[in-house]
Design an enzyme around this catalytic site. Sequence first.
Site, mmCIF file in Angstrom:
data_model
loop_
_atom_site.group_PDB
_atom_site.id
_atom_site.type_symbol
_atom_site.label_atom_id
_atom_site.label_comp_id
_atom_site.label_asym_id
_atom_site.label_seq_id
_atom_site.Cartn_x
_atom_site.Cartn_y
_atom_site.Cartn_z
ATOM 1 N N VAL A 1 -7.079 -15.525 -6.452
ATOM 2 C CA VAL A 1 -5.629 -15.415 -6.608
ATOM 3 C C VAL A 1 -5.295 -15.254 -8.092
ATOM 4 O O VAL A 1 -5.958 -15.847 -8.941
ATOM 5 C CB VAL A 1 -4.962 -16.684 -6.035
ATOM 6 C CG1 VAL A 1 -3.481 -16.754 -6.417
ATOM 7 C CG2 VAL A 1 -5.119 -16.708 -4.517
ATOM 8 N N GLY A 2 -4.316 -14.434 -8.391
ATOM 9 C CA GLY A 2 -3.865 -14.313 -9.787
ATOM 10 C C GLY A 2 -4.737 -13.406 -10.625
ATOM 11 O O GLY A 2 -4.641 -13.368 -11.848
ATOM 12 N N ALA A 3 -5.633 -12.655 -9.971
ATOM 13 C CA ALA A 3 -6.502 -11.751 -10.727
ATOM 14 C C ALA A 3 -5.934 -10.341 -10.747
ATOM 15 O O ALA A 3 -6.554 -9.428 -11.260
ATOM 16 C CB ALA A 3 -7.906 -11.755 -10.119
ATOM 17 N N GLY A 4 -4.752 -10.166 -10.166
ATOM 18 C CA GLY A 4 -4.133 -8.849 -10.171
ATOM 19 C C GLY A 4 -4.545 -8.000 -8.983
ATOM 20 O O GLY A 4 -4.405 -6.783 -8.993
ATOM 21 N N GLY B 1 -3.220 -8.260 -6.009
ATOM 22 C CA GLY B 1 -2.131 -8.130 -5.039
ATOM 23 C C GLY B 1 -2.147 -9.174 -3.945
ATOM 24 O O GLY B 1 -1.651 -8.937 -2.843
ATOM 25 N N SER C 1 -0.449 -11.932 -3.713
ATOM 26 C CA SER C 1 0.860 -12.460 -3.317
ATOM 27 C C SER C 1 1.535 -11.525 -2.324
ATOM 28 O O SER C 1 2.137 -11.969 -1.343
ATOM 29 C CB SER C 1 1.748 -12.737 -4.537
ATOM 30 O OG SER C 1 2.060 -11.534 -5.193
ATOM 31 N N ALA D 1 -0.067 -9.527 -0.292
ATOM 32 C CA ALA D 1 -0.844 -9.634 0.948
ATOM 33 C C ALA D 1 -0.435 -10.886 1.718
ATOM 34 O O ALA D 1 -0.289 -10.856 2.943
ATOM 35 C CB ALA D 1 -2.344 -9.644 0.646
ATOM 36 N N ASP E 1 2.638 -3.031 -4.200
ATOM 37 C CA ASP E 1 1.692 -3.981 -3.613
ATOM 38 C C ASP E 1 2.008 -4.259 -2.150
ATOM 39 O O ASP E 1 1.110 -4.328 -1.313
ATOM 40 C CB ASP E 1 1.705 -5.305 -4.389
ATOM 41 C CG ASP E 1 1.107 -5.159 -5.774
ATOM 42 O OD1 ASP E 1 0.894 -4.011 -6.227
ATOM 43 O OD2 ASP E 1 0.860 -6.198 -6.422
#
Lengths: 334, 334
Positions: B110-113, B115, B117, B119, B160
Amino acid sequence: MHVITSAPGKVTLFGEHAVVYGEPALVTSIDKRVYVRLRLRDDKAIKISAQDLHIPGLIVTLREEEVILETDYGKVIPAISYIKKAIELTADYVGKFRGVDIEVTSDMPVGAGLGTSAAVAIATIYAYLQALKEELSKEEIARLGWRVEKEVQGMASPMDTSIATFGGFLYIKYRGSEVTLRRLKINTQLPLVIGYVEREFKTADMVKKVKVLYDKYPGIVKDIFSTIGRITEEALRALEVSDVIRLGELMNINQGLLDAIGVSNSKLSTLVYVARAAGALGAKLTGAGGGGCVIALAPGRSREVAVAMRLAGARTIDTSIGGEGVRVEKVINA
Amino acid sequence: MHVITSAPGKVTLFGEHAVVYGEPALVTSIDKRVYVRLRLRDDKAIKISAQDLHIPGLIVTLREEEVILETDYGKVIPAISYIKKAIELTADYVGKFRGVDIEVTSDMPVGAGLGTSAAVAIATIYAYLQALKEELSKEEIARLGWRVEKEVQGMASPMDTSIATFGGFLYIKYRGSEVTLRRLKINTQLPLVIGYVEREFKTADMVKKVKVLYDKYPGIVKDIFSTIGRITEEALRALEVSDVIRLGELMNINQGLLDAIGVSNSKLSTLVYVARAAGALGAKLTGAGGGGCVIALAPGRSREVAVAMRLAGARTIDTSIGGEGVRVEKVINA
């Protein structure tokens, strides 16, 4: 009588590779020099001793068409061709020929893209003229040096020999066979750290690699070159007012564009990033790439940047830009 | 009844940052997914259990406006806001509200870019609709998901949530407030290695950093963006014919341009170079930069590239691009 002359090396600040495609480049002399000590001989031999050129000491005698190596280790370095050609063309130009003993030393590494061959040619021409008591204009000397490079290499830019002759800063632009060389009136002596690593490829290979990319993606690569041209023009304005912040930022942008056309590599990129991390305002590869040199602009932080680059595996040179052109260092009447 | 749905993560193949300035970007789903397991409750509570989201397990109950943490380690992760908002907006849209137990798992960080959130939002909406036995078109689901992102984040791209809904490939372009989203008919399942390192900066910080550079050097940075736009268009053609060589080369050029605008960094640059050395046809950072993810295209060499990136300090994900959009995984009638 011995004459000692010297000429400076150079780095490309902005515009390498793009210059091949008609965009401007900004080049500067550095305060590292090649020294030529020359004495006229009574015969017609050319005896060359090249020390400190980062190869084992070597003495070569050229008599007529014969080459005599006086030490058998090391190999005949390219520098010797430049010296021989410089003597020949100068003799021809002034209509006098005398044999010489020449000793060359350098405080720059050879073959790292710092313009040592041009500096050797120019310093040799100048020393020879002094010894023969012939006077030529700087323009004539630069042109002679350019001919030396062209005849030895097959083709050459007048850039390196101009910088070696005049020193300072040079704006250069090619349009087909037409060359615009503008000597810039800039009074600045910014410090520069140069980090260098082994080159994996020759300049010609790198130029060819870019050509292949250009032919495959003409629109994209042309765009990149024109952006590099814009950067060079912008950098010129920044240099005129010694705006080191802008110069650094523009170096960083230029570096990314060089990376985009595939001439950076892992080692150069690492040097660029460690230099920035150590406080450089800007860092980029200089010259053809594929190894060779990275330059870092780090006023007040040169030592830290040099240490960081050495830790990352580079040899480093602390220098400053815009140094004096070819000059007589000493005349020894003995 | 339990419903399990899933939605894919995404990577930007080409055009990040430039897309903010009106240039096209090319985005793809990956075959790593977020899973939502949902059961309707008899009351109005929303009970969320988020496992495997690379934070310690956490159970949160939202009852009216009250938030109850059932474990006290970890912190309320942003994912929870997306889930809550997705339930609320969907309930509102279909005019029904029922409390739910939700369990979220992810096979992506999570938070690695990537997408996650979007999803999470899309998979939640879809699961909720299934449980409520309501049918909406994919377009409506994508729009609902976009609203979730906008309401949670303040602003968001529809990119996204579209990818999470439809999967596949997406061409996106903004002109002022107008958005062009084109779903591409591309049948390819190219492998992709993703290497990720800690992000030092948030997306908003990186976008701002680029804006500062843009304002300082508008001509130069605009040029760079328009070149990135050209690369994206060219890549689209290469993707349509599965020309992996060209795709790789274009990724490498794009990477240099991202480096030029200052969004790469030492770690990302290292990953890019080790990936190429290990056999990747192309490698570039993806997303906002300043840490985060590097993608490498290395058909037949994915393992070597993944190992090389791990040795360089990254965590890696082996995936493929163009995976399916949101779907029902399972319905358990118990």
